[in-house]
Each structure stands twice: as structure tokens, then as C-alpha cells.
Design a protein around this motif. Structure first.
Motif, PDB file in Angstrom:
ATOM      1  N   ASN A 150     -11.123  -3.648   9.193  1.00  0.00           N
ATOM      2  CA  ASN A 150     -10.069  -2.727   8.768  1.00  0.00           C
ATOM      3  C   ASN A 150     -10.626  -1.314   8.561  1.00  0.00           C
ATOM      4  OD1 ASN A 150      -7.336  -2.401   8.404  1.00  0.00           O
ATOM      5  ND2 ASN A 150      -7.422  -2.711   6.207  1.00  0.00           N
ATOM      6  N   GLY A 182      -1.643   5.115   7.718  1.00  0.00           N
ATOM      7  CA  GLY A 182      -0.849   4.295   6.819  1.00  0.00           C
ATOM      8  C   GLY A 182       0.629   4.578   6.939  1.00  0.00           C
ATOM      9  N   ILE A 241       1.430   0.027   4.028  1.00  0.00           N
ATOM     10  CA  ILE A 241       0.845  -0.693   5.171  1.00  0.00           C
ATOM     11  C   ILE A 241      -0.354   0.157   5.571  1.00  0.00           C
ATOM     12  CG2 ILE A 241       1.197  -1.556   7.511  1.00  0.00           C
ATOM     13  CD1 ILE A 241       4.267  -1.454   6.894  1.00  0.00           C
ATOM     14  N   THR A 271       6.152  -0.255  -0.229  1.00  0.00           N
ATOM     15  CA  THR A 271       5.034  -1.128   0.104  1.00  0.00           C
ATOM     16  C   THR A 271       4.139  -0.425   1.115  1.00  0.00           C
ATOM     17  OG1 THR A 271       6.412  -3.085  -0.217  1.00  0.00           O
ATOM     18  CG2 THR A 271       4.380  -3.393   1.036  1.00  0.00           C
ATOM     19  N   GLU A 286       4.233   3.826   4.458  1.00  0.00           N
ATOM     20  CA  GLU A 286       4.823   3.255   3.255  1.00  0.00           C
ATOM     21  C   GLU A 286       6.273   2.932   3.580  1.00  0.00           C
ATOM     22  OE1 GLU A 286       5.788   4.455  -1.313  1.00  0.00           O
ATOM     23  OE2 GLU A 286       3.918   5.171  -0.435  1.00  0.00           O
ATOM     24  N   ARG A 287       6.616   1.663   3.388  1.00  0.00           N
ATOM     25  CA  ARG A 287       7.963   1.190   3.699  1.00  0.00           C
ATOM     26  C   ARG A 287       8.500   0.441   2.486  1.00  0.00           C
ATOM     27  NH1 ARG A 287       7.775  -1.930   8.950  1.00  0.00           N
ATOM     28  NH2 ARG A 287       7.897   0.184   9.789  1.00  0.00           N
ATOM     29  N   ASP A 308      10.580   5.433   6.710  1.00  0.00           N
ATOM     30  CA  ASP A 308       9.153   5.158   6.581  1.00  0.00           C
ATOM     31  C   ASP A 308       8.449   6.458   6.214  1.00  0.00           C
ATOM     32  OD1 ASP A 308       9.319   2.489   7.305  1.00  0.00           O
ATOM     33  OD2 ASP A 308       8.459   2.760   9.317  1.00  0.00           O
ATOM     34  N   PRO A 350      -2.161   0.477   9.887  1.00  0.00           N
ATOM     35  CA  PRO A 350      -1.169  -0.360  10.558  1.00  0.00           C
ATOM     36  C   PRO A 350      -1.568  -0.743  11.984  1.00  0.00           C
ATOM     37  CG  PRO A 350      -0.409   1.898  10.468  1.00  0.00           C
ATOM     38  CD  PRO A 350      -1.670   1.836   9.658  1.00  0.00           C
ATOM     39  N   VAL A 363       3.179  -2.187  14.945  1.00  0.00           N
ATOM     40  CA  VAL A 363       4.146  -1.967  13.865  1.00  0.00           C
ATOM     41  C   VAL A 363       5.223  -1.011  14.373  1.00  0.00           C
ATOM     42  CG1 VAL A 363       4.481  -0.908  11.596  1.00  0.00           C
ATOM     43  CG2 VAL A 363       2.548  -2.418  11.974  1.00  0.00           C
TER      44      VAL A 363
END
Length: 159
Positions: free
Chosen positions: A10, A115, A123, A121, A117-118, A136, A126, A130
Motif C-alpha cells: 500500500n 485518497g 479510501i 469514509t 473520502e466517500r 466524493d 484507492p 474504484v
């Protein structure tokens, strides 16, 4: 691509410094050489794991910064080649329904989404598969010119 840093650890490679030249946002075909310096985004845990797994890598954990610290440092540096941008995907945006890979973001804008954010949350890092949705919040890194292109595509190239 062969080292699989992103998939296995990652880890996002933002830039590679080689012989005084900085290569921003290298793709999977970029070949690493001895003495290359990598500018990465990842968690400390994953960097430590990568450090253990690759004896040929030397990591200087004294140079580790938070994303916020890095961003502030880059904003202060007039010669900075890497900047951070956050934007919201609004109704009617080109991005809605497209994935990172479909959008050809890396090829066209030469910047990187680090990154999304959805619905509150995050991510982080990604997958290229995605699919973007309305509202988003996208975190991207690139140089000023490429980030402007990214904003143009989101706000001015609406369907």
C-alpha cells in the motif's frame, strides 16, 4: 510494476530522485536503479514491513513526515514540484461513473489520486478500479499545472 510496492505494501511512489533529477509520478514501467531516492506515501507500519522484506532498500525513518507536514512544506517551497489538492466531485462532473483507470488520469494530467473520502469514509490509496461518485472528496497530488488541468476537467468539462 515488478516490485509491487502499491499492491503488496500500500505504498504510493510520488517521485524518484536520481542523479539530481526528480521524476514525478513514475508509472509501473519506471525501472529503479541503485542509489535512487524514493518519495513515498504509506503508513509507517507498511514502510517498516517493506524495509524488512527488501534488504537492498535503505530507509531513513528520520525523514518521515505526515501528509499534512509534507503539504505545508511543499506550499512554503516556491520551487516545489509536488502539491496537494482536495476537491469535491460535483453533480454533472466528468468523473462520475468513471474509474481512475477509465479516466486516464495519470496519462492525461500526470497527477495521482492518493485518497477518496466517500460518506465520511476514507479510501486511502484507492484501486484504479474504484468508480467516482457524486460528492466524493478527492485528494490528489501533482504539480500546479497538472492539478489545474484536473480541476478544469472536474469543473469545466461537465457533460
Amino acid at each position: 510494476k515488478d516490485m509491487n510496492f502499491r499492491k503488496s505494501y500500500n505504498v504510493i511512489i510520488l517521485a524518484i530522485k536520481r542523479d539530481g533529477i526528480q521524476y514525478n509520478f513514475p508509472d509501473g514501467d519506471f525501472i529503479l536503479k541503485d542509489n535512487d531516492i524514493l518519495l513515498t506515501i504509506s503508513s509507517i507500519t507498511m514502510l517498516r514491513k517493506m524495509d524488512l522484506d527488501y534488504e537492498s532498500l535503505t530507509m531513513d525513518f528520520n525523514e518521515v513526515k505526515t501528509l499534512n507536514e509534507f503539504n505545508i512544506e511543499q506550499q512554503k517551497n516556491k520551487k516545489s514540484q509536488i502539491n496537494c489538492l482536495t476537491f469535491i466531485i460535483e453533480k454533472g462532473s466528468f468523473w462520475i461513473g468513471n474509474s481512475l483507470i477509465d479516466s486516464s488520469l495519470m496519462k492525461e494530467a500526470k497527477c495521482m489520486v492518493i485518497g477518496i473520502e466517500r460518506d465520511d469514509t476514507p479510501i486511502v490509496n484507492p484501486s484504479s478500479h474504484v468508480v467516482f461518485q457524486e460528492n466524493d472528496m478527492v485528494w490528489a497530488m501533482g504539480d500546479k499545472k497538472t492539478l489545474y488541468k484536473l480541476l478544469e476537467k472536474n469543473y469545466f468539462d461537465k457533460i
